[in-house]
Structure formats: structure tokens, C-alpha cells
Design an enzyme around this catalytic site. Structure first.
Site, PDB file in Angstrom:
ATOM      1  N   SER A 122       0.650  15.473 -14.202  1.00  0.00           N
ATOM      2  CA  SER A 122      -0.359  15.512 -15.267  1.00  0.00           C
ATOM      3  C   SER A 122      -0.508  16.950 -15.715  1.00  0.00           C
ATOM      4  O   SER A 122      -0.251  17.885 -14.949  1.00  0.00           O
ATOM      5  CB  SER A 122      -1.706  14.986 -14.751  1.00  0.00           C
ATOM      6  N   TYR A 182      -7.755  15.297  -8.070  1.00  0.00           N
ATOM      7  CA  TYR A 182      -6.689  14.773  -8.927  1.00  0.00           C
ATOM      8  C   TYR A 182      -5.717  15.884  -9.324  1.00  0.00           C
ATOM      9  O   TYR A 182      -4.494  15.717  -9.249  1.00  0.00           O
ATOM     10  CB  TYR A 182      -7.306  14.138 -10.171  1.00  0.00           C
ATOM     11  N   ALA A 183      -6.266  17.045  -9.736  1.00  0.00           N
ATOM     12  CA  ALA A 183      -5.410  18.161 -10.146  1.00  0.00           C
ATOM     13  C   ALA A 183      -4.552  18.646  -8.988  1.00  0.00           C
ATOM     14  O   ALA A 183      -3.358  18.940  -9.161  1.00  0.00           O
ATOM     15  CB  ALA A 183      -6.272  19.303 -10.692  1.00  0.00           C
ATOM     16  N   ALA A 184      -5.145  18.723  -7.802  1.00  0.00           N
ATOM     17  CA  ALA A 184      -4.385  19.167  -6.630  1.00  0.00           C
ATOM     18  C   ALA A 184      -3.260  18.187  -6.311  1.00  0.00           C
ATOM     19  O   ALA A 184      -2.144  18.588  -5.977  1.00  0.00           O
ATOM     20  CB  ALA A 184      -5.309  19.315  -5.426  1.00  0.00           C
ATOM     21  N   SER A 185      -3.557  16.889  -6.421  1.00  0.00           N
ATOM     22  CA  SER A 185      -2.519  15.886  -6.136  1.00  0.00           C
ATOM     23  C   SER A 185      -1.377  15.983  -7.142  1.00  0.00           C
ATOM     24  O   SER A 185      -0.204  15.842  -6.773  1.00  0.00           O
ATOM     25  CB  SER A 185      -3.125  14.476  -6.144  1.00  0.00           C
ATOM     26  N   LYS A 186      -1.701  16.241  -8.406  1.00  0.00           N
ATOM     27  CA  LYS A 186      -0.667  16.293  -9.435  1.00  0.00           C
ATOM     28  C   LYS A 186       0.114  17.608  -9.378  1.00  0.00           C
ATOM     29  O   LYS A 186       1.312  17.638  -9.681  1.00  0.00           O
ATOM     30  CB  LYS A 186      -1.289  16.083 -10.809  1.00  0.00           C
ATOM     31  N   ASN A 225       0.854  -1.177   0.000  1.00  0.00           N
ATOM     32  CA  ASN A 225       0.000   0.000   0.000  1.00  0.00           C
ATOM     33  C   ASN A 225       0.897   1.236   0.000  1.00  0.00           C
ATOM     34  O   ASN A 225       1.448   1.612   1.036  1.00  0.00           O
ATOM     35  CB  ASN A 225      -0.920  -0.015   1.217  1.00  0.00           C
ATOM     36  N   ASN A 264       4.731   6.638  -9.728  1.00  0.00           N
ATOM     37  CA  ASN A 264       3.698   6.551 -10.755  1.00  0.00           C
ATOM     38  C   ASN A 264       2.330   6.145 -10.201  1.00  0.00           C
ATOM     39  O   ASN A 264       1.316   6.350 -10.863  1.00  0.00           O
ATOM     40  CB  ASN A 264       4.134   5.549 -11.823  1.00  0.00           C
ATOM     41  N   ILE A 285      -3.323  10.503 -23.024  1.00  0.00           N
ATOM     42  CA  ILE A 285      -2.552   9.303 -23.348  1.00  0.00           C
ATOM     43  C   ILE A 285      -3.512   8.134 -23.575  1.00  0.00           C
ATOM     44  O   ILE A 285      -4.464   7.937 -22.825  1.00  0.00           O
ATOM     45  CB  ILE A 285      -1.573   8.949 -22.210  1.00  0.00           C
TER      46      ILE A 285
END
Length: 250
Positions: free
Chosen positions: A145, A158-162, A66, A93, A191
Site C-alpha cells: 500500500s 497497517y502501514a508497518a505491515s505493508k 487461516n 493479497n 482504490i
């Protein structure tokens, strides 16, 4: 000799998709590969990935774990160091999506994405950096990303994490540069993966129409960029984010 001969790479979330393509490309260039995923079995592709890597004449092993768990990651990296002898390259990744508009997004959706996408990178960097410091060299690659650069409606988590992955790479690059450790980020665009192939055809065409090269990227496109950043070809590059997006966000 390959560009990565004699080096050991950890690639997280690499049983399939972009992570697998990176692991395969590294192995083709001579790197020994330790890859991780939540489960390493035939159903999720982990065992097959391990077999495919081994046929390239390198040492390869998949590890179940994990990535969002700090202690589990520390134990896993210690085991990899024991099994392989070194850790020269780290590719963060591992990632998930749990999309939703901000007003409808739950705390659980937010926490899950931040933990798997961003905290996991912190966990692996924290565990790998002491090894790299003793070696006086290392390359860390965070998979970000284009939405981490430009944002995207319906993907605040997702955007904040990237975006965090980009800032994390830049910060680690500043801290660890004097120790010979480089840190960079790759920001893929549209992609062709199982996820994007599942989109309705009209949505895919709309995305591709916005890309100057008029095609989606391939996992091999991302793997080639990762190879460049992992190898000595980029020995004077650190703290950078490379958008691999066909010119979509010039």
C-alpha cells in the site's frame, strides 16, 4: 494464447475485492486459479467467485483457510500442489485493517493486522518457494500500500505491515533470484472498493483532490499491474515496488 496460459496462480484473500479482480484477470489470460479466503461460501462470495472463474475455461477452486496459521498454510499449499500440479504465481493479497491512533491502539489490534497482513505472506512464501525452486521459475507478488511507503496517521499497524510486505518482497527477490524466482510488490493508492465507497462523500472528495489523475483507482487497475508482474512481460523485473496511485505520491 493468453499471457498466463498453462500456469497456476494462488491468490490469497480473493473471494471479493482486489483479490477477486486479480484472480479474474489472471483467468482471462489462461491461468488456473487456486484462491483462498477465511471462509468459502455464498455469503462471503467465495462460491460465486469460483463459479465465475470456471466459466472462463480454466480450472478454479476456492480453499478455506487461516492464512495467518503457519501449519494450516503449509497443508493448504500442499493440497493445491496436489490438485493443480504446480504453483507458478503467488499473490499475497489477504489483509485486514484495525485502525487507531498509536496511543489508543491495543496489542490485539496490532497483532491481528501484522498476523493477517504480513505473517500470512511469510507463510505462503515459505510453503510455495520449494515448489517454485524445483520448477526453476516463479513470480511472487506482495500486495502492499502507499501507506507502507509513506506512513499514515491512525494506521501504524497497517502501514508497518505493508512496509514489511515491501521489504519481504525485496529480500525474497535477492535470495531467490538465482533460482529463477522473482518477487515484487504493488502499492495501491485510493482504490474504489466497498471500504472506500463507505467513506463520507466529503472525505472521498478530499482524497481525490490530491490525486493528479483526479479519480480513484479501480480494482482492474491493480489487476492489470499484477498481470504484468505475473507474466513474462516482466521477466527481468524483481525486488521492485510499483505504486498504483494515480500519481498521488510522486
Amino acid at each position: 494464447m493468453g499471457l498466463l496460459t498453462g500456469k497456476t496462480a494462488i491468490v490469497t484473500g480473493a473471494a471479493r475485492g482486489i483479490g477477486k479482480a486479480i484472480a479474474m484477470r489472471f483467468a482471462q489470460e489462461g491461468a488456473n486459479i487456486a484462491f483462498t479466503d477465511l471462509v468459502i461460501d455464498d455469503e462471503r462470495g467465495g462460491k460465486e467467485t469460483e463459479r465465475e472463474l470456471s466459466t472462463l475455461g480454466v480450472k478454479a477452486k476456492g480453499y478455506a483457510g487461516n492464512a495467518a496459521d503457519f501449519n494450516n498454510t503449509a497443508e493448504l499449499v500442499a493440497q493445491i500442489k496436489e490438485d493443480f500440479g504446480s504453483v507458478d504465481i503467488l499473490v499475497n493479497n489477504a489483509g485486514i485493517t484495525k485502525d487507531g491512533l498509536m496511543l489508543r491502539m491495543t496489542e490485539a489490534q496490532w497483532d491481528a493486522v501484522i498476523n493477517v497482513n504480513l505473517k500470512s505472506a511469510f507463510n505462503f512464501i515459505h510453503a510455495c518457494v520449494p515448489i517454485m525452486m524445483r520448477q526453476r521459475q516463479g513470480s511472487i507478488i506482495n500486495m502492499a500500500s502507499v501507506v507502507g511507503v509513506h506512513g499514515n496517521a491512525g494506521q501504524a499497524n497497517y502501514a508497518a505491515s505493508k512496509a514489511g510486505m515491501i521489504a519481504l518482497a525485496k529480500s525474497v527477490g535477492q535470495e531467490m533470484g538465482p533460482k529463477g524466482i522473482r518477487a515484487n510488490a504493488i502499492a495501491p493508492g485510493f482504490i474504489d472498493t466497498a471500504m472506500t465507497q463507505a467513506l463520507p462523500e466529503n472525505i472521498r472528495k478530499e482524497w481525490i483532490s490530491k490525486i493528479p489523475l483526479r479519480r480513484g483507482g479501480t480494482v482492474e487497475d491493480i489487476a492489470s499491474c499484477a498481470l504484468f508482474l505475473a507474466s513474462d512481460l516482466s521477466s527481468y523485473i524483481s525486488g521492485q515496488v510499483i505504486q498504483v496511485d494515480g500519481g498521488m505520491n510522486m
